[in-house]
Enzyme design. Sequence first.
Site, short mmCIF file in Angstrom:
data_model
loop_
_atom_site.label_atom_id
_atom_site.label_comp_id
_atom_site.label_asym_id
_atom_site.label_seq_id
_atom_site.Cartn_x
_atom_site.Cartn_y
_atom_site.Cartn_z
CG HIS A 55 -1.95 -1.03 1.24
ND1 HIS A 55 -3.03 -0.99 2.07
CD2 HIS A 55 -2.08 -2.18 0.51
CE1 HIS A 55 -3.79 -2.06 1.87
NE2 HIS A 55 -3.23 -2.79 0.93
CD GLU A 57 -2.14 4.22 3.00
OE1 GLU A 57 -1.82 3.59 1.96
OE2 GLU A 57 -3.27 4.16 3.50
CB CYS A 84 -6.50 -0.42 5.25
SG CYS A 84 -4.77 -0.93 5.16
CB CYS A 87 -1.98 1.83 6.13
SG CYS A 87 -1.53 0.94 4.60
#
Length: 153
Positions: A55, A57, A84, A87
Amino acid sequence: MKIFSDEYWMNIALEEAQIAFDEDEVPVGAVLVRNNELVANAHNSTQKLSNSLAHAEKLVIELAQQKLGKWLYDCRLYVTLEPCSMCAGAIILSRIKSVIFGAYDEKNGACGSLYNLLLDKRFNHNPEIKAGILAKESSKLLKFFFMNRRNIL
């Protein structure tokens, strides 16, 4: 030294999201800033890296830690979509000072939508949160991506 606005940094995150879109990745981009200077930037790369954990992040945190070390106390994370739970956990563990995001994620968001991990006082670190910065632009790119995805399939 010129002070850049949240919109300025979110626009750079949106540029990263556009790169993800162009690579047929879910268009999420992130930048990490310290002392009003860009430390790292990244975008979703789950397809490219064949890694469901890639992801934006998480990738930007890892890049920043390579430069600054494991603690990111004085850093601000800008991300086009609400983080999410994975993260959000990485944000807490890396001690990021604040998280600024664009669009809410009603299906996976862990910074206000489904739950708010960042404000749970049971954790040893609680970053500041600012939501909705360039949310329309972030949402538009995501909607366009998924609309195209459905039409292709």
